[in-house]
Design a protein around this motif. Sequence first.
Motif, PDB file in Angstrom:
ATOM      1  N   ASP A 130       0.848  -1.185   0.000  1.00  0.00           N
ATOM      2  CA  ASP A 130       0.000   0.000   0.000  1.00  0.00           C
ATOM      3  C   ASP A 130       0.889   1.243   0.000  1.00  0.00           C
ATOM      4  OD1 ASP A 130      -2.197   1.634   0.077  1.00  0.00           O
ATOM      5  OD2 ASP A 130      -2.548   1.415   2.215  1.00  0.00           O
ATOM      6  N   SER A 131       1.243   1.724   1.197  1.00  0.00           N
ATOM      7  CA  SER A 131       2.105   2.909   1.292  1.00  0.00           C
ATOM      8  C   SER A 131       3.532   2.546   1.701  1.00  0.00           C
ATOM      9  CB  SER A 131       1.524   3.904   2.304  1.00  0.00           C
ATOM     10  OG  SER A 131       1.469   3.315   3.593  1.00  0.00           O
ATOM     11  N   CYS A 184       0.619  -0.321  -7.143  1.00  0.00           N
ATOM     12  CA  CYS A 184       0.207   0.841  -6.346  1.00  0.00           C
ATOM     13  C   CYS A 184       1.095   2.054  -6.610  1.00  0.00           C
ATOM     14  CB  CYS A 184       0.235   0.488  -4.857  1.00  0.00           C
ATOM     15  SG  CYS A 184       1.869  -0.031  -4.255  1.00  0.00           S
ATOM     16  N   PRO A 189      -2.860   6.015  -0.528  1.00  0.00           N
ATOM     17  CA  PRO A 189      -3.065   4.886   0.382  1.00  0.00           C
ATOM     18  C   PRO A 189      -4.542   4.537   0.524  1.00  0.00           C
ATOM     19  CG  PRO A 189      -1.483   6.433   1.312  1.00  0.00           C
ATOM     20  CD  PRO A 189      -2.055   7.088   0.087  1.00  0.00           C
ATOM     21  N   ASN A 194      -4.396   5.913   7.489  1.00  0.00           N
ATOM     22  CA  ASN A 194      -2.976   6.053   7.192  1.00  0.00           C
ATOM     23  C   ASN A 194      -2.730   7.382   6.486  1.00  0.00           C
ATOM     24  OD1 ASN A 194      -0.308   5.790   6.551  1.00  0.00           O
ATOM     25  ND2 ASN A 194      -0.512   3.842   5.481  1.00  0.00           N
ATOM     26  N   THR A 198       3.903   8.140   1.495  1.00  0.00           N
ATOM     27  CA  THR A 198       4.418   6.863   1.006  1.00  0.00           C
ATOM     28  C   THR A 198       5.895   6.738   1.345  1.00  0.00           C
ATOM     29  OG1 THR A 198       2.832   6.915  -0.810  1.00  0.00           O
ATOM     30  CG2 THR A 198       4.690   5.423  -1.030  1.00  0.00           C
TER      31      THR A 198
END
Length: 507
Positions: A130-131, A184, A189, A194, A198
């Motif tokens: 994700d991040s 991604c 995110p 969150n 990133t």
Amino acid sequence: MPRSLRSTTGRSRLQPKPKMQPQTKIHAHAHTRTSAHRYARTFEILPVEIRQLIADHFEDDKDVASYRLICKSTNYSIDEDEGSFWRTQFLNSYDPPESVPEGYRSTVNEWFKQQYQSRKRAEGQKFVFDSGNSEEEANCLVLFKDLLIDTFNTSVCKAKKQSVHSPNMDRIERIAKAKGLLDCVLRRPTTRANKSPTNPVLLAIQLILTHLSLTAPLSSKMAKVWGFPDTQAVVYLPNSSRPIFKGPTCQEVDIDWTLHVASFFRNYLLSKQEPTHIHYENLDRFERPQGWTKPLSTSPLKLGKHWKGTYAYVDHDEIAQIRSGFHEDYPVQDHMCGEDTAETFQDLRLGFPKGQLEFWPDIFEHILKSRAKIEYRTPTTRAQKRATGPDALPEGEPVSFCFKGGGEDASEKFQASGWFNPLPPQHGIPGWHRMTMMKYYIDESSGQPDLDSLWAYEGVVLPGGMVMLGRWWSPTFDDGPEYSGPFIFWNVDASMPAIADDTQTTG
């Protein structure tokens, strides 16, 4: 005898039952114990090397665990010979590590065991990127960095001969797909809670793996570009507001901006709705971006001679519209080089003179600042000091490598001169270079360079020396805001076997 008094067997129910013969009681696992004992005896008579060799052929570590449970001989064989099994497992699965601790053989093998098991644990984690800020993601990013640094490595673990295949490259691609590392890119995110930015290491690794994004199947999530209007606004920003190189010594790559450039071209090369995609799809496999084939290093690399690429541009009066963000409501269509000709991509051929450039006037240096003396100190780890050519990077001095070249842009021939400057490792990963190039044309009437029609290029050579991303601009256009846009080049020496190995040592 009446039927009612007879059993189904024909024996009278009144007759006494025959006396049963005594039988020996059979235990349920007697056969199992006997088999296990027989197997144990079989393994006990085998040399430890053979028992370890058997385990070496297991593809799954679960099979190794099951193998240890067969008997004491198979269990002990994994750790016998001072733990050499784990060293073999590591070197069969990964490229040799650049740095191995010194000490007793058992100590070194124990280190290999810990490294092997640590990498396997990171590979086996169940998550999707994700991040890059979760514990699982952070552990996997450490794994990616180690794999990248060791690609195509040679060391005392194996004969010092350049490898033509890198197990790490295979694992990097496999793990990236399994964990959605490239699904991604520049995506916001998905977790609302969150709010942290990133992880910059994630961005750096995504940028380094641009060749995988640009060769992804159209059905893959890797082919999707997130937030294209934002990306379009970023890549057209001028030098004055978004320099590619930042920091006190201008040796820090703006990873985020460069990643936007990669995503920008991914949109035009992989989207079926874009005309450029048709020409890109018609390219031979080796005419598309390829992965690197040599170790990553801050020292001189061998760059290829043949490159293919493209650049994007818009009309002069549309630059301000894009930079201000108004293009989200009124989209501006980008143009690609040679889109109205049969030559959709720009070809660039490089040569590497051993001396100075024959043609590098002061105006080129004034615009590009290619030879600017920047404070630079070579890192001291073995991975960062590794040399791949006769001219290692001197400690404390910046080094520039010149090139000259030429090519065709929309069927129009041009000339080029420029420099490559090695950069320090970015986020712990070596192999980055700054590229500066002046593209110019020869005046047909005088036979001299036309200094009123110059195009400046500045960009980043990604680790491995196979992809360049950056910005072009017109240094002679003074009417209005700086006229600029993004460009991309990728090496295509692999499509020309006759010259693929004919390269020169450069940055």
